[in-house]
Design an enzyme around this catalytic site. Structure first.
Site, mmCIF file in Angstrom:
data_model
loop_
_atom_site.group_PDB
_atom_site.id
_atom_site.type_symbol
_atom_site.label_atom_id
_atom_site.label_comp_id
_atom_site.label_asym_id
_atom_site.label_seq_id
_atom_site.Cartn_x
_atom_site.Cartn_y
_atom_site.Cartn_z
ATOM 1 N N GLU A 105 1.928 0.189 5.273
ATOM 2 C CA GLU A 105 2.061 0.283 3.806
ATOM 3 C C GLU A 105 0.816 0.998 3.263
ATOM 4 O O GLU A 105 -0.313 0.626 3.593
ATOM 5 C CB GLU A 105 2.176 -1.134 3.237
ATOM 6 C CG GLU A 105 1.934 -1.260 1.740
ATOM 7 C CD GLU A 105 2.847 -0.408 0.892
ATOM 8 O OE1 GLU A 105 4.081 -0.536 1.021
ATOM 9 O OE2 GLU A 105 2.319 0.408 0.118
ATOM 10 N N GLY A 138 2.190 6.194 6.093
ATOM 11 C CA GLY A 138 3.139 6.085 7.200
ATOM 12 C C GLY A 138 3.293 7.365 7.984
ATOM 13 O O GLY A 138 3.488 7.348 9.198
ATOM 14 N N ASP A 155 11.206 1.892 4.411
ATOM 15 C CA ASP A 155 11.480 1.183 3.156
ATOM 16 C C ASP A 155 10.531 1.737 2.103
ATOM 17 O O ASP A 155 9.560 1.091 1.681
ATOM 18 C CB ASP A 155 11.259 -0.320 3.381
ATOM 19 C CG ASP A 155 11.468 -1.123 2.116
ATOM 20 O OD1 ASP A 155 11.070 -2.318 2.101
ATOM 21 O OD2 ASP A 155 12.003 -0.576 1.136
ATOM 22 N N THR A 157 9.384 4.320 -1.360
ATOM 23 C CA THR A 157 9.724 4.781 -2.700
ATOM 24 C C THR A 157 10.570 6.046 -2.559
ATOM 25 O O THR A 157 10.825 6.523 -1.457
ATOM 26 C CB THR A 157 8.421 5.097 -3.470
ATOM 27 O OG1 THR A 157 7.538 5.820 -2.602
ATOM 28 C CG2 THR A 157 7.737 3.838 -3.935
HETATM 29 N N1 SAM Z 1 13.206 -1.135 -1.982
HETATM 30 C C1 SAM Z 1 12.479 -0.065 -2.638
HETATM 31 C C2 SAM Z 1 13.347 1.145 -2.815
HETATM 32 O O1 SAM Z 1 14.428 1.172 -2.224
HETATM 33 O O2 SAM Z 1 12.941 2.044 -3.584
HETATM 34 C C3 SAM Z 1 11.217 0.234 -1.877
HETATM 35 C C4 SAM Z 1 10.259 -0.868 -2.099
HETATM 36 S S1 SAM Z 1 8.670 -0.820 -1.342
HETATM 37 C C5 SAM Z 1 7.765 -1.530 -2.639
HETATM 38 C C6 SAM Z 1 8.222 0.881 -1.339
HETATM 39 C C7 SAM Z 1 6.834 1.001 -0.749
HETATM 40 O O3 SAM Z 1 6.619 2.281 -0.159
HETATM 41 C C8 SAM Z 1 5.698 0.834 -1.783
HETATM 42 O O4 SAM Z 1 4.993 -0.356 -1.508
HETATM 43 C C9 SAM Z 1 4.822 2.073 -1.591
HETATM 44 O O5 SAM Z 1 3.452 1.800 -1.747
HETATM 45 C C10 SAM Z 1 5.195 2.462 -0.175
HETATM 46 N N2 SAM Z 1 4.892 3.849 0.191
HETATM 47 C C11 SAM Z 1 5.119 4.981 -0.534
HETATM 48 N N3 SAM Z 1 4.688 6.069 0.151
HETATM 49 C C12 SAM Z 1 4.194 5.617 1.349
HETATM 50 C C13 SAM Z 1 3.619 6.252 2.492
HETATM 51 N N4 SAM Z 1 3.459 7.590 2.537
HETATM 52 N N5 SAM Z 1 3.232 5.481 3.539
HETATM 53 C C14 SAM Z 1 3.394 4.129 3.500
HETATM 54 N N6 SAM Z 1 3.920 3.454 2.442
HETATM 55 C C15 SAM Z 1 4.327 4.203 1.376
#
Ligand code: SAM
Length: 283
Positions: A105, A138, A155, A157
């Protein structure tokens, strides 16, 4: 005076939720974050103005993004989650007899604030000794790791801001390298009625690395615009055709009982309306 949160992810349409109480609002190092209470959906996490998870309907998305690949695989022991900061996906993965769940994350604030303001989403996931939480991008992680995984769950954004890099052919090639033979990758692939071109782009990008690319659906009330799709990729075409009886036996053995997920829903979720199938085959 009622304050409204208006999500403006899409051109021409928006969804609005009353902000009945702000629990937290901050610009983190990576994104704008708000957690607020809404009288219909419970507590809501939004990042950069886009609803990510609500305590009211999180079970739909998290059961489907975790149980479908893990029960289809049938013997997954090592799982990688990219994103998933609220802990809901990790919690469902840890219901299965897995050895390890690695969760990468990018934004530590999301984890900390969800544990504080919506702890029921992740429940005890973050205390589970099988969970390895890595705070990193990620894309960088999969490019560099020597670890191998049976299932990879993205999972993330939407393809804006820090999530954008998680929708590229280079990222999917790195994920493919990190999967064991017969491994499965699933990802959040948006709401096709409003993000159809994204679904086409995702499937096109996945096809550069995987032999079998498809999608399956779920209906998440706060992912506005109708059915949402979860991308599916594997080199084993049979993985998405596991029959209902086998899924039911695996679910029973693992003690998996869903509020949205069931073996029947699993099988049915891969039956796509022709207009959605056309978006995938156009990829
Ligand atoms: N269920 C949601 C949806 O379908 O849109 C996703 C929820 S989850 C909170 C999305 C997560 O992706 C966030 O915590 C965000 O910080 C993370 N995120 C975004 N870009 C990322 C990256 N490049 N590497 C790791 N995490 C990332």
């Amino acid at each position: 005076m009622t304050e409204w949160f208006t999500e403006t992810l899409h051109e021409g349409v928006a969804q609005a939720l009353t902000i009945d109480k702000v629990r937290f609002r901050q610009r983190t190092d990576h994104q704008d974050l708000i957690i607020f209470e809404n009288r219909v959906h419970g507590r809501v996490l939004a990042l950069d103005g886009v609803v990510q998870v609500t305590t009211g309907d999180e079970f739909v998305y998290h059961e489907m993004i975790a149980h479908v690949p893990l029960l289809a695989h049938g013997r997954a022991r090592r799982v990688l989650i990219i994103g998933g900061g609220d802990g809901g996906t990790a919690r469902r993965c840890l219901c299965h007899p897995v050895d390890r769940v690695t969760m990468v994350e990018i934004d530590r604030s999301v984890v900390d604030l969800c544990c504080t303001h919506m702890p029921e989403v992740g429940a005890q996931a973050f205390d589970d000794p099988r969970l390895d939480l890595v705070i990193a991008d990620g894309a960088a992680y999969v490019a560099e790791t020597d670890e191998r995984f049976d299932v990879i769950i993205i999972d993330s954004t939407d393809p804006i801001g820090p999530g954008q890099v998680l929708f590229t052919p280079a990222f999917y090639a790195a994920c493919h390298r990190c999967l064991t033979p017969g491994g499965i990758l699933v990802n959040q692939a948006g709401v096709p009625a409003l993000q159809g071109s994204e679904l086409t782009a995702v499937t096109r990008a996945l096809r550069t690395s995987f032999a079998d690319v498809w999608a399956y659906t779920a209906v998440v009330p706060t992912y506005y615009g109708g059915i949402m799709t979860l991308g599916w990729a594997s080199d084993d075409p049979g993985a998405r055709h596991v029959d209902r009886a086998t899924l039911a036996a695996r679910a029973e053995e693992a003690g998996i009982v869903g509020r949205y997920y069931s073996p029947a829903v699993h099988v049915a979720s891969f039956a796509l309306p022709p207009w959605v199938e056309a978006l995938i085959t156009a990829g």
